[in-house]
Each structure stands twice: as structure tokens, then as C-alpha cells.
Design a protein around this motif. Structure first.
Motif, PDB file in Angstrom:
ATOM      1  N   LYS A 375      40.102  44.151  56.455  1.00 54.41           N
ATOM      2  CA  LYS A 375      39.206  44.631  57.513  1.00 54.41           C
ATOM      3  C   LYS A 375      38.483  45.920  57.095  1.00 54.41           C
ATOM      4  O   LYS A 375      38.133  46.759  57.917  1.00 54.41           O
ATOM      5  N   ILE A 376      38.273  46.043  55.804  1.00 61.58           N
ATOM      6  CA  ILE A 376      37.660  47.254  55.244  1.00 61.58           C
ATOM      7  C   ILE A 376      36.141  47.175  55.369  1.00 61.58           C
ATOM      8  O   ILE A 376      35.540  46.133  55.108  1.00 61.58           O
ATOM      9  N   ASP A 377      35.515  48.293  55.745  1.00 56.65           N
ATOM     10  CA  ASP A 377      34.059  48.360  55.876  1.00 56.65           C
ATOM     11  C   ASP A 377      33.385  48.956  54.648  1.00 56.65           C
ATOM     12  O   ASP A 377      32.191  48.749  54.426  1.00 56.65           O
ATOM     13  N   CYS A 378      34.145  49.733  53.894  1.00 60.18           N
ATOM     14  CA  CYS A 378      33.539  50.479  52.794  1.00 60.18           C
ATOM     15  C   CYS A 378      34.587  50.738  51.716  1.00 60.18           C
ATOM     16  O   CYS A 378      35.729  51.085  52.027  1.00 60.18           O
ATOM     17  N   PHE A 379      34.194  50.560  50.467  1.00 58.78           N
ATOM     18  CA  PHE A 379      35.069  50.875  49.335  1.00 58.78           C
ATOM     19  C   PHE A 379      34.549  52.130  48.636  1.00 58.78           C
ATOM     20  O   PHE A 379      33.353  52.232  48.325  1.00 58.78           O
ATOM     21  N   GLY A 380      35.450  53.075  48.375  1.00 62.28           N
ATOM     22  CA  GLY A 380      35.142  54.220  47.536  1.00 62.28           C
ATOM     23  C   GLY A 380      35.753  53.971  46.165  1.00 62.28           C
ATOM     24  O   GLY A 380      36.975  53.853  46.037  1.00 62.28           O
ATOM     25  N   ILE A 381      34.907  53.870  45.150  1.00 62.51           N
ATOM     26  CA  ILE A 381      35.373  53.421  43.828  1.00 62.51           C
ATOM     27  C   ILE A 381      35.049  54.480  42.783  1.00 62.51           C
ATOM     28  O   ILE A 381      33.921  54.977  42.715  1.00 62.51           O
ATOM     29  N   GLY A 382      36.041  54.810  41.973  1.00 67.49           N
ATOM     30  CA  GLY A 382      35.865  55.872  40.991  1.00 67.49           C
ATOM     31  C   GLY A 382      36.115  55.439  39.567  1.00 67.49           C
ATOM     32  O   GLY A 382      35.230  54.971  38.873  1.00 67.49           O
ATOM     33  N   THR A 383      37.357  55.569  39.128  1.00 63.98           N
ATOM     34  CA  THR A 383      37.709  55.448  37.710  1.00 63.98           C
ATOM     35  C   THR A 383      37.202  54.168  37.067  1.00 63.98           C
ATOM     36  O   THR A 383      36.531  54.192  36.029  1.00 63.98           O
ATOM     37  N   HIS A 384      37.537  53.018  37.667  1.00 62.81           N
ATOM     38  CA  HIS A 384      37.181  51.749  37.026  1.00 62.81           C
ATOM     39  C   HIS A 384      35.669  51.534  36.979  1.00 62.81           C
ATOM     40  O   HIS A 384      35.165  50.866  36.079  1.00 62.81           O
ATOM     41  N   LEU A 385      34.974  52.115  37.933  1.00 59.61           N
ATOM     42  CA  LEU A 385      33.516  51.970  37.952  1.00 59.61           C
ATOM     43  C   LEU A 385      32.861  52.823  36.872  1.00 59.61           C
ATOM     44  O   LEU A 385      32.143  52.316  36.014  1.00 59.61           O
ATOM     45  N   VAL A 386      33.134  54.138  36.892  1.00 53.21           N
ATOM     46  CA  VAL A 386      32.367  55.043  36.041  1.00 53.21           C
ATOM     47  C   VAL A 386      32.783  54.981  34.574  1.00 53.21           C
ATOM     48  O   VAL A 386      31.977  55.266  33.687  1.00 53.21           O
ATOM     49  N   THR A 387      34.040  54.615  34.319  1.00 56.63           N
ATOM     50  CA  THR A 387      34.477  54.511  32.920  1.00 56.63           C
ATOM     51  C   THR A 387      34.286  53.106  32.377  1.00 56.63           C
ATOM     52  O   THR A 387      34.484  52.878  31.181  1.00 56.63           O
ATOM     53  N   CYS A 388      33.907  52.164  33.234  1.00 54.64           N
ATOM     54  CA  CYS A 388      33.715  50.768  32.811  1.00 54.64           C
ATOM     55  C   CYS A 388      34.930  50.310  31.998  1.00 54.64           C
ATOM     56  O   CYS A 388      34.808  49.862  30.850  1.00 54.64           O
ATOM     57  N   GLN A 389      36.110  50.430  32.615  1.00 54.49           N
ATOM     58  CA  GLN A 389      37.350  50.222  31.865  1.00 54.49           C
ATOM     59  C   GLN A 389      37.466  48.829  31.259  1.00 54.49           C
ATOM     60  O   GLN A 389      38.085  48.653  30.216  1.00 54.49           O
ATOM     61  N   ARG A 390      36.879  47.833  31.911  1.00 51.48           N
ATOM     62  CA  ARG A 390      36.989  46.473  31.360  1.00 51.48           C
ATOM     63  C   ARG A 390      36.206  46.318  30.060  1.00 51.48           C
ATOM     64  O   ARG A 390      36.516  45.450  29.244  1.00 51.48           O
ATOM     65  N   GLN A 391      35.160  47.124  29.892  1.00 47.96           N
ATOM     66  CA  GLN A 391      34.393  47.120  28.646  1.00 47.96           C
ATOM     67  C   GLN A 391      33.651  48.439  28.543  1.00 47.96           C
ATOM     68  O   GLN A 391      32.673  48.665  29.250  1.00 47.96           O
ATOM     69  N   PRO A 392      34.090  49.315  27.670  1.00 50.72           N
ATOM     70  CA  PRO A 392      33.550  50.680  27.658  1.00 50.72           C
ATOM     71  C   PRO A 392      32.195  50.851  26.980  1.00 50.72           C
ATOM     72  O   PRO A 392      31.641  51.947  27.007  1.00 50.72           O
ATOM     73  N   ALA A 393      31.642  49.798  26.360  1.00 45.86           N
ATOM     74  CA  ALA A 393      30.334  49.937  25.699  1.00 45.86           C
ATOM     75  C   ALA A 393      29.595  48.605  25.758  1.00 45.86           C
ATOM     76  O   ALA A 393      30.205  47.535  25.738  1.00 45.86           O
ATOM     77  N   LEU A 394      28.268  48.692  25.838  1.00 44.17           N
ATOM     78  CA  LEU A 394      27.455  47.475  25.879  1.00 44.17           C
ATOM     79  C   LEU A 394      27.258  46.875  24.496  1.00 44.17           C
ATOM     80  O   LEU A 394      27.254  45.661  24.333  1.00 44.17           O
ATOM     81  N   GLY A 395      27.069  47.707  23.506  1.00 45.72           N
ATOM     82  CA  GLY A 395      26.859  47.180  22.157  1.00 45.72           C
ATOM     83  C   GLY A 395      25.416  46.850  21.846  1.00 45.72           C
ATOM     84  O   GLY A 395      25.129  45.970  21.033  1.00 45.72           O
ATOM     85  N   GLY A 396      24.483  47.555  22.498  1.00 45.04           N
ATOM     86  CA  GLY A 396      23.073  47.353  22.184  1.00 45.04           C
ATOM     87  C   GLY A 396      22.758  47.777  20.758  1.00 45.04           C
ATOM     88  O   GLY A 396      23.383  48.686  20.207  1.00 45.04           O
ATOM     89  N   VAL A 397      21.770  47.113  20.159  1.00 50.24           N
ATOM     90  CA  VAL A 397      21.376  47.413  18.783  1.00 50.24           C
ATOM     91  C   VAL A 397      19.854  47.565  18.716  1.00 50.24           C
ATOM     92  O   VAL A 397      19.127  47.159  19.628  1.00 50.24           O
ATOM     93  N   TYR A 398      19.391  48.138  17.616  1.00 43.94           N
ATOM     94  CA  TYR A 398      17.967  48.441  17.416  1.00 43.94           C
ATOM     95  C   TYR A 398      17.639  47.990  16.005  1.00 43.94           C
ATOM     96  O   TYR A 398      18.066  48.620  15.029  1.00 43.94           O
ATOM     97  N   LYS A 399      16.916  46.891  15.888  1.00 44.17           N
ATOM     98  CA  LYS A 399      16.748  46.273  14.571  1.00 44.17           C
ATOM     99  C   LYS A 399      15.275  46.105  14.209  1.00 44.17           C
ATOM    100  O   LYS A 399      14.468  45.693  15.036  1.00 44.17           O
ATOM    101  N   MET A 400      14.985  46.405  12.937  1.00 47.37           N
ATOM    102  CA  MET A 400      13.634  46.181  12.428  1.00 47.37           C
ATOM    103  C   MET A 400      13.358  44.691  12.315  1.00 47.37           C
ATOM    104  O   MET A 400      14.175  43.944  11.759  1.00 47.37           O
ATOM    105  N   VAL A 401      12.201  44.255  12.823  1.00 45.99           N
ATOM    106  CA  VAL A 401      11.844  42.833  12.750  1.00 45.99           C
ATOM    107  C   VAL A 401      10.510  42.623  12.040  1.00 45.99           C
ATOM    108  O   VAL A 401      10.116  41.481  11.763  1.00 45.99           O
ATOM    109  N   GLU A 402       9.816  43.736  11.731  1.00 44.38           N
ATOM    110  CA  GLU A 402       8.535  43.603  11.031  1.00 44.38           C
ATOM    111  C   GLU A 402       8.209  44.920  10.349  1.00 44.38           C
ATOM    112  O   GLU A 402       8.466  46.000  10.885  1.00 44.38           O
ATOM    113  N   ILE A 403       7.640  44.845   9.118  1.00 45.76           N
ATOM    114  CA  ILE A 403       7.206  46.034   8.397  1.00 45.76           C
ATOM    115  C   ILE A 403       5.828  45.762   7.820  1.00 45.76           C
ATOM    116  O   ILE A 403       5.616  44.746   7.131  1.00 45.76           O
TER     117      ILE A 403
END
Length: 547
Positions: A375-403
Motif C-alpha cells: 500500500k506504498i504511495d512513494c519509494f525513496g531509493i538511494g544506494t542501488h539507484l545511484v551506484t547502479c549496483q547491478r551494473q556499475p558501467a555502461l561500457g560505451g566506446v568511441y571508435k574511428m570508422v573513417e579517415i
């Protein structure tokens, strides 16, 4: 025109004020050493195209929210090496570096860079570039690390927040409470900003509220309650009636209501804490229109007594926050308690007092609470949200595709790391049901797919995986956001980006968004790009010898 120029100047200044830490030296050393090697090799006039993308969706999901574009544009607007930057580099880099290189760095700008990107707040998928960066080789190389640090966490955070929103549903409020658990001040501010982008309703972070105009929320900590031990500690006991202004003794009202309510709630008044009651009376006097108390089961009687005393003086309490114990059970007990009081005294709003829950909540906690009928109306979420504990990094990359106009491909034994060569564009194709069906990556020289016309969509590396699509709607994904040394496209505010997240997620089928075993969203290449990739692959792959 003068007004427009003034607005743009003020807009740039506003963005600049929020961008103090992000500067050219916020990079990896090897970007600068490569820049010198390029310069030394005579590559000053070379041009290149880089793609910024990720290889896998986070959190075992099948979508990602793109965020961080505005911060990249702020970085572009303020890009320059200061005199102190140059002095530091002279002291840090090898003494063999020619002095003329530092003159070159000092004069470097991003005026000749073109940045194309998908809209911030859009759902995005692996291999489809979030941004395409074109321009002089040295400068676009120097942008890499800074752009990745601006996009990776922002997108991860917005995606995490969006997943919490999907788990909680549209009608539950979500508040970000993670500043004290975040990875430093900048991480805390970014978490507040991008959780709001992803669908949260507010934050406890006051500075984030000021900087980004995000609603701020909060109650009190356990320390406030434990700072009182007895009713005699109340220094201020009176509160003015909201309508008449007549002063009333809140202590008398609250103790009277506690005696009245005890039999109704089957909670002996003698077992209720006087220190707790004193704390809440003082807090209610301080915030009569915003009274929300941190309670456990034993505190419901005291809370209801204070809430009813406030009601006598024409104020309405807001509700309670539960921070420990069985959240499903306690929320049901609290709701039942409020309903009893509402029915007994004919106060309908009392039954709808807000119940906020915190206590190390994560996505799975919310899904479990849903199954238990909380019967909860609102969740206050901290640690698991801001630290992204399930996966701490996205792993984006920046790659040359044309020179210099020549496509480049990076080969790897891991096919996930093989790059898509050349300058490309992308489209989102929609099916007959109105949902996004597939993303299509094409060479930039190819004509755009047309509504109602059959399009061959292929898996980039598996020859047999292919399908014809007849789109009912074709959405070009890229816009040019930076050209000729300035922002050249409308930059949405946070509210617009939040709405983009919502509408973009709504465009996906539910099976792509579910928590357990989501259906992978299809990402494809055109037939032309498929053959182009494999021709370059064969040209660049070494031929082995058998003996």
C-alpha cells in the motif's frame, strides 16, 4: 535578432556555469600523447569520423536511455586549453616534445567539428551510434575520453531510473535519496539529474534542485526523534489555527487524541513513546502544512494523534515514511490504521495519507512488493539507484570508422568488438501496431527507407539472419547538434527530455521492457552496408598459411 543573440549568449553562460570541472584536461594522458604523435607525423590536416556507441544493454535488459548530450555540447562550447593547462602539460610531458606543439594546442578549437546525435532521452540499442563526431583528426581524437565520461554514467543512470519507473508503475512516486551513497559530489549531482530524466519525481539533493530545477523532498532522520526523550523537553507547545490565527496548545491536543485513538487502534497509550510524541509535536509545529514522520509500527498511534491535532487546527498531515522492517506488511497495517481513523471521524482524506518507503530498495524489491499487494504511495531509493549496483558501467566506446574519406574497420576474434566501418546513418522502422520494430543502420550515401516499401534488414554478421520489413513509419535518428563552432539544434530542457524518455519507452512493445527474460530488440544493417562490412573484413583480415 538582438534578442535572439542575447538569449543564446545567456544560455551559453548558464551552461558554462554548470560545467566547471569538464575541460580538455579531463582526459586520459594517451589522448594528448597521440595528439602529439599525429602532429609530429604531419596529420594536422587529416580528417576523421568517430562513432560513440555501446555493445550491450545494461542490467540484463534490452534497452538503454541515451543521456549526456547537453553536457557534451557544454564541453564543446567551452573547449580551449588555458595558459595554465599548457604550463602543466609542458611540465608533465617528455622534454623532447617540440614547443610548437604547445602553441598548436593553445590555438585548438572545435569550430570544424560536426556532432550528430540521436535525441537525448531516446531509447537506444547496441551498435547504433549515439553520436557521430566528424572533423580534424587531432581534435576529434582529443574529445574521446571526456565525451565517454559524460555519456556513459548519464545513460546508465537514466536507464536505471527508467527501469525503476517501469517496475513501480506510472502512479507511484519515486524519489532519489542517494547523495550520501553516491561516488562523490559530482556523482551525486549527476545521479539526481539523470534519475529525474529517467522518470523519478524528485530528489533529496538540495543543490541538484537549485541547479537543475528538480523538485526537492525530505522528512527527517531518526536522529530528530532520538533527540527527544520526554514531553517536558518541548520548548514550544502552541500552534496558531490556520484559519482563525488563535493559538492552541498542541501538547494538550495531541495527548487527548492519543487517549481517544488508543482503543480504536488497539494500541495502548501507555506503550507509546513520549519522546517520539514530543519530537513529532515539535516537528508539526515547525511544519504544520508539511508534516511527514519517520515511523515504525509502534509509532502509528503517536503519528495519528499529531495528525488529528493538526486537523483540529485546519492543517493536513502529509503522511509517514517507513524505513525498516517488512515494508509490505507495515504499509498495509498503516493504510488500515488510517482508514479506521478516517471512517471513525468521517475524515476521508485521512485514509489517503501518503506512505513513503525507503530502506535499501532495489528493482527486485519493488517487483516483490507489487506481488505482495503493498500500500506504498512513494519509494525513496538511494544506494542501488545511484551506484547502479547491478551494473556499475555502461561500457560505451568511441571508435574511428573513417579517415580522410576512407572507411576503417577494426577486426577482432570477438565479433562484438568488430566495428561498423564508414560514415553511417540510422532509422527506426515502425510496424503496423505502431510500435518500433527494428533499427536500421545504413551507409550515409544510401537513400532513406520509405514508408510502405519493402526494406531488407540484415544481421551484421550472421548471413542467414535477414528479414523484409514494410514500415508504416520511418524515423530518422540523427540530427546535427554542433556545426560551425556552435549549437545548431534546439536543446530541450529536463522536462522535455523526461517526456522524451516516456514517449520513447512507450514506442517499445512491453516484452522488450519486461524485467525477466525481455525480448531482444532487433538492430540491423542494410544489404548495402552488410556487403560493405564483409568486403572490408576480407580485405583487412590476414590470410593464414598451412604447412
Amino acid at each position: 535578432m538582438a534578442d535572439g543573440r542575447t538569449f543564446r549568449t545567456e544560455d551559453r553562460r548558464k551552461r558554462a556555469r554548470q560545467n566547471g570541472v569538464v575541460q580538455p584536461l579531463l582526459t586520459d594522458l594517451y589522448q594528448i600523447t597521440m595528439a602529439y604523435a599525429y602532429w609530429k607525423s604531419g596529420k594536422i590536416n587529416d580528417t576523421a569520423v568517430f562513432d560513440l556507441y555501446f555493445r550491450k544493454n545494461p542490467f540484463q535488459g534490452e534497452f538503454t536511455i541515451f543521456a549526456g548530450l547537453e553536457e557534451c555540447l557544454k564541453f564543446f562550447e567551452n573547449f580551449h586549453y588555458s595558459d595554465s593547462d599548457i604550463e602543466y602539460l609542458k611540465q608533465t610531458l617528455p622534454q623532447t616534445i617540440e614547443p610548437e606543439f604547445f602553441v598548436f594546442l593553445r590555438q585548438l578549437t572545435v569550430e570544424d567539428v560536426i556532432l550528430s546525435a540521436i535525441d537525448e532521452g531516446s531509447v537506444a540499442f547496441p551498435r547504433i551510434p549515439l553520436m557521430r563526431v566528424e572533423g580534424p583528426l587531432i581534435i576529434v581524437q582529443l574529445l574521446e575520453t571526456t565525451m565517454l565520461t559524460l555519456v556513459n554514467y548519464a545513460s546508465l543512470m537514466a536507464t536505471n531510473a527508467a527501469r525503476y519507473r517501469l517496475a513501480a508503475g506510472k502512479h507511484i512516486s519515486l524519489l532519489e535519496f542517494g547523495l550520501r551513497r553516491a561516488q562523490g559530489p559530482d556523482g551525486g549531482l549527476s545521479a539526481s539529474k539523470y534519475s529525474y530524466v529517467g522518470g523519478f519525481d524528485g530528489t533529496s539533493n538540495v543543490l541538484a534542485g537549485k541547479l537543475y530545477n528538480i523538485p526537492v523532498n525530505g522528512t527527517h532522520a531518526h536522529a530528530y526523534v532520538t533527540s527527544f526523550s520526554d514531553l517536558s523537553e518541548l520548548k514550544t507547545k502552541v500552534l496558531a489555527h490556520r484559519s482563525t490565527g488563535v493559538l492552541h496548545d498542541m501538547l494538550d491536543l495531541c495527548t487527548q487524541w492519543r487517549e481517544k485513538l488508543a482503543p480504536l487502534l488497539s494500541l495502548p497509550a501507555s506503550e507509546a513513546s513520549d519522546g517520539e510524541l514530543a519530537a513529532w509535536i515539535s516537528f508539526a509545529i515547525a511544519f504544520p502544512t508539511g508534516f511527514m514522520a519517520l515511523v515504525d509500527t509502534s509509532g502509528l498511534l503517536n503519528f495519528c494523534a499529531v495528525a488529528m491535532a493538526l486537523n483540529d487546527l485546519d492543517y493536513r498531515a502529509l503522511g509517514i515514511r517507513i524505513d525498516s522492517g517488512d515494508l509490505a506488511y507495515l504499509s498495509k497495517l498503516a493504510r488500515s490504521t488510517f482508514e479506521k481513523v478516517a471512517h471513525q471521524y468521517n475524515i476521508p482524506w485521512f485514509a489517503k495519507l501518503k506512505i513513503v518507503a525507503s530502506n535499501d530498495i532495489n528493482e527486485d524489491t519493488i517487483l516483490s512488493l507489487n506481488e505482495q499487494g503493498h500500500k506504498i504511495d512513494c519509494f525513496g531509493i538511494g544506494t542501488h539507484l545511484v551506484t547502479c549496483q547491478r551494473q556499475p558501467a555502461l561500457g560505451g566506446v568511441y571508435k574511428m570508422v573513417e579517415i580522410n574519406g576512407t572507411p576503417r574497420i577494426k577486426l577482432s576474434q570477438d565479433v562484438m568488438k568488430v566495428t561498423m566501418p564508414g560514415k553511417k546513418t540510422a532509422y527506426r522502422l515502425y510496424g503496423a501496431d505502431g510500435h518500433a520494430l527494428i533499427d536500421l543502420l545504413m551507409r550515409s550515401v544510401e537513400p532513406a527507407p520509405q514508408v510502405g516499401q519493402k526494406v531488407l534488414c540484415r544481421h551484421p554478421f550472421q548471413e542467414s539472419k535477414r528479414a523484409y520489413v514494410i514500415p508504416t513509419h520511418v524515423e530518422p535518428l540523427y540530427k546535427v547538434y554542433w556545426q560551425n563552432g556552435k549549437v545548431c539544434c534546439h536543446l530541450p530542457g529536463l522536462e522535455e527530455i523526461r517526456e522524451k524518455v516516456r514517449t520513447s519507452l512507450d514506442s517499445l512493445r512491453n516484452d522488450h521492457k519486461r524485467n525477466l527474460n525481455p525480448t531482444p530488440y532487433k538492430v540491423s544493417v542494410s544489404d548495402n552496408l552488410y556487403h560493405f562490412i564483409h568486403e572490408l573484413w576480407l580485405q583487412n583480415a590476414p590470410i593464414g598459411e598451412l604447412s
